[in-house]
Enzyme design. Structure first.
Site, PDB file in Angstrom:
ATOM      1  N   CYS A   1       6.226  -0.053  -8.432  1.00 47.24           N
ATOM      2  CA  CYS A   1       4.922  -0.574  -8.032  1.00 47.24           C
ATOM      3  C   CYS A   1       3.774   0.396  -8.269  1.00 47.24           C
ATOM      4  O   CYS A   1       2.611   0.057  -7.999  1.00 47.24           O
ATOM      5  CB  CYS A   1       4.968  -0.993  -6.567  1.00 47.24           C
ATOM      6  SG  CYS A   1       6.164  -2.302  -6.248  1.00 47.24           S
TER       7      CYS A   1
ATOM      8  N   HIS B   1      -2.861   0.885  -0.962  1.00 50.84           N
ATOM      9  CA  HIS B   1      -1.687   0.134  -1.405  1.00 50.84           C
ATOM     10  C   HIS B   1      -1.543  -1.100  -0.523  1.00 50.84           C
ATOM     11  O   HIS B   1      -1.368  -2.206  -1.029  1.00 50.84           O
ATOM     12  CB  HIS B   1      -0.440   1.008  -1.339  1.00 50.84           C
ATOM     13  CG  HIS B   1       0.772   0.337  -1.888  1.00 50.84           C
ATOM     14  ND1 HIS B   1       0.924   0.061  -3.232  1.00 50.84           N
ATOM     15  CD2 HIS B   1       1.892  -0.129  -1.282  1.00 50.84           C
ATOM     16  CE1 HIS B   1       2.082  -0.551  -3.428  1.00 50.84           C
ATOM     17  NE2 HIS B   1       2.685  -0.672  -2.261  1.00 50.84           N
TER      18      HIS B   1
ATOM     19  N   GLU C   1       1.243   4.858   4.905  1.00 50.48           N
ATOM     20  CA  GLU C   1      -0.008   5.078   4.188  1.00 50.48           C
ATOM     21  C   GLU C   1      -1.092   5.617   5.123  1.00 50.48           C
ATOM     22  O   GLU C   1      -1.866   6.515   4.756  1.00 50.48           O
ATOM     23  CB  GLU C   1      -0.450   3.762   3.555  1.00 50.48           C
ATOM     24  CG  GLU C   1      -1.595   3.880   2.593  1.00 50.48           C
ATOM     25  CD  GLU C   1      -1.834   2.580   1.827  1.00 50.48           C
ATOM     26  OE1 GLU C   1      -2.730   2.586   0.962  1.00 50.48           O
ATOM     27  OE2 GLU C   1      -1.143   1.587   2.087  1.00 50.48           O
TER      28      GLU C   1
ATOM     29  N   LYS D   1      -4.540  -6.735  -1.859  1.00 54.35           N
ATOM     30  CA  LYS D   1      -3.310  -7.528  -1.839  1.00 54.35           C
ATOM     31  C   LYS D   1      -3.414  -8.675  -0.847  1.00 54.35           C
ATOM     32  O   LYS D   1      -2.666  -9.658  -0.928  1.00 54.35           O
ATOM     33  CB  LYS D   1      -2.108  -6.646  -1.513  1.00 54.35           C
ATOM     34  CG  LYS D   1      -1.712  -5.671  -2.622  1.00 54.35           C
ATOM     35  CD  LYS D   1      -0.452  -4.908  -2.244  1.00 54.35           C
ATOM     36  CE  LYS D   1      -0.030  -3.925  -3.333  1.00 54.35           C
ATOM     37  NZ  LYS D   1      -0.926  -2.754  -3.417  1.00 54.35           N
TER      38      LYS D   1
ATOM     39  N   HIS E   1       0.916  -9.119  -4.216  1.00 55.38           N
ATOM     40  CA  HIS E   1       1.483  -7.872  -4.738  1.00 55.38           C
ATOM     41  C   HIS E   1       2.194  -8.180  -6.054  1.00 55.38           C
ATOM     42  O   HIS E   1       3.301  -8.709  -6.065  1.00 55.38           O
ATOM     43  CB  HIS E   1       2.457  -7.296  -3.717  1.00 55.38           C
ATOM     44  CG  HIS E   1       2.957  -5.921  -4.040  1.00 55.38           C
ATOM     45  ND1 HIS E   1       2.711  -5.293  -5.250  1.00 55.38           N
ATOM     46  CD2 HIS E   1       3.693  -5.034  -3.307  1.00 55.38           C
ATOM     47  CE1 HIS E   1       3.273  -4.102  -5.249  1.00 55.38           C
ATOM     48  NE2 HIS E   1       3.873  -3.914  -4.085  1.00 55.38           N
TER      49      HIS E   1
ATOM     50  N   PHE F   1       8.908   1.250  -4.702  1.00 54.94           N
ATOM     51  CA  PHE F   1      10.343   1.413  -4.520  1.00 54.94           C
ATOM     52  C   PHE F   1      10.865   2.444  -5.512  1.00 54.94           C
ATOM     53  O   PHE F   1      10.440   2.492  -6.664  1.00 54.94           O
ATOM     54  CB  PHE F   1      11.060   0.081  -4.745  1.00 54.94           C
ATOM     55  CG  PHE F   1      10.946  -0.888  -3.599  1.00 54.94           C
ATOM     56  CD1 PHE F   1      10.336  -0.536  -2.407  1.00 54.94           C
ATOM     57  CD2 PHE F   1      11.468  -2.164  -3.715  1.00 54.94           C
ATOM     58  CE1 PHE F   1      10.248  -1.431  -1.345  1.00 54.94           C
ATOM     59  CE2 PHE F   1      11.383  -3.073  -2.667  1.00 54.94           C
ATOM     60  CZ  PHE F   1      10.774  -2.715  -1.486  1.00 54.94           C
TER      61      PHE F   1
END
Length: 424
Positions: free
Chosen positions: A170, A310, A321, A342, A347, A406
């Protein structure tokens, strides 16, 4: 050190097929999320997504191109066409022009739609363990090899410098732009087509995220389902899309009279070496990446005007975060406006980092920080200013974007207003 600037922006995202549609959608905070239409999602826990209403012919993509390319490549071609036109560059440079142009494209899952569709055909819906290759499409190898995406862009837009695909989950979008930055700084290219694309809305991708309960089951209320930093969040919403930036060496851009959105001030990446999907709660690796990016840009934390988070909408990520911002920015973390788009466009895995960087470039140009939609009841552990629901008019001199993926990938990038950097 050769300085690198952004001179073109192209976006194909949920809720609109152009850069301007995208910008208006995120500024309005109007989510483009609905029940999945790409296939029947009834069997799945999460049945919603942020889909792009994409018509290839609108972008000049012929039936032959559509036949041989996966949807993610088509999205990349469309976004690149808009970015190159926006930059004022010739679509195809003359061989003697000295335009050293390259490609750096990010993608997390590549041609997942084509590969899954062709497996279904070749195996007769999974009935046959030993498949007959003669039933597969003739362009299957091009879908299997991710580098074919960079090749398509290089051929279409006359890129003769490096052509690379970056796949770091990502954070692929940020990392692809970071790779382009380094190539120009190292004098390997003068212009780079840089960004990312992903089209992961397929049964197997949805099933994988269902299995680990990463995506939201809030199917009855799609537009309010993506809720970064909200106490009532239940996971992220899968999306698709592409964003491409034209980035070039500053002198090259000035020589041709290009309009400049911003300068890429700094980029850094870290790996947490911790867990495939898990995150350390202290946010140390993402915090380190942010500090490194700020150092490269020669900025103090209190000079950051806004942050594109993010902000996936999972409890683990949002808290990780938040800790990273406090660690890297100190007291300024409580004062700077932070937002997650997002909440509006979902996403899109590898693509989202480049889409968020496009949002940063537009925020600098237009002086607006998009909101975090659906942020109604903040998580007490996410106690920063996450710009709930309503956009703000703010002079943006320096924008930070952070990404987490990930595999333990953590990346950060800083965009700066050019005249501010020049005066520093």
């Amino acid at each position: 050190m050769r300085r690198v600037v952004v001179t073109g922006v192209g976006v194909v995202a949920p809720g609109g097929p152009t850069r301007e549609d995208f910008w208006q959608r995120i500024v309005d905070g109007k989510p483009a999320i609905r029940r999945v239409t790409a296939f029947d999602p009834t069997a799945f826990r999460s049945q919603i997504a942020a889909e792009v209403d994409f018509e290839p012919s609108r972008y000049g993509l012929t039936p032959r191109v559509v036949r041989r390319t996966d949807r993610f490549v088509q999205l990349a071609l469309a976004a690149t066409g808009e970015a190159v036109a926006d930059s004022g560059l010739a679509e195809l440079p003359d061989e003697n022009s000295g335009d050293r142009r390259g490609v750096s494209l990010g993608s997390a899952v590549g041609s997942s739609i084509t590969l899954e569709d062709e497996y279904v055909v070749a195996s007769d819906h999974g009935r046959d363990w030993l498949v007959d290759h003669r039933h597969a499409m003739p362009f299957l190898y091009q879908s299997l090899v991710p580098s074919s995406a960079a090749t398509e862009l290089a051929v279409r837009f006359g890129a003769r410098a490096a052509a690379t695909v970056v796949s770091t989950g990502c954070t692929s979008g940020i990392d692809a732009i970071g790779h382009a930055l380094r190539l120009i700084q190292d004098d390997e290219a003068d212009v780079m087509i840089a960004g990312a694309a992903d089209a992961p809305i397929t049964p197997i991708t949805v099933a994988c995220f269902d299995a680990i309960r990463a995506t939201t089951p809030r199917n009855a209320d799609p537009e309010r389902a993506s809720r970064p930093f909200d106490a009532d969040r239940q996971g992220f919403v899968l999306g698709e899309g592409a964003a491409v930036l034209v980035v070039e060496e500053l002198g090259h851009a000035l020589a041709r009279g290009a309009e400049i959105y911003c300068e890429i001030g700094g980029y850094a990446a870290r790996a947490n070496g911790f867990h495939m999907t898990g995150l350390r709660p202290d946010g140390i690796e993402l915090g380190d990446a942010i500090v490194d990016a700020l150092d490269q840009a020669r900025l103090n934390p209190d000079q950051i005007s806004c942050i594109s988070a993010h902000g996936s909408g999972t409890k683990q990520n949002d808290r990780h975060e938040t800790a990273a911002y406090k660690r890297s920015l100190g007291d300024h973390a409580h004062r700077v406006p932070i937002s997650s788009i997002k909440s509006v466009v979902g996403h899109s895995l590898g693509a989202i980092g480049s889409i968020e960087m496009a949002a940063c470039a537009l925020a600098i140009q237009r002086g607006v920080v998009p909101p975090t939609a659906n942020l109604e009841t903040p998580d007490p552990e996410c106690d920063l200013d996450y710009t709930p629901q309503v956009a703000r008019e703010v002079r943006v001199d320096h924008a930070l974007s952070a990404g987490s993926g990930f595999g333990g990938f953590q990346s950060a990038m800083v965009f700066s207003r050019v005249e501010e950097v020049a005066a520093a």
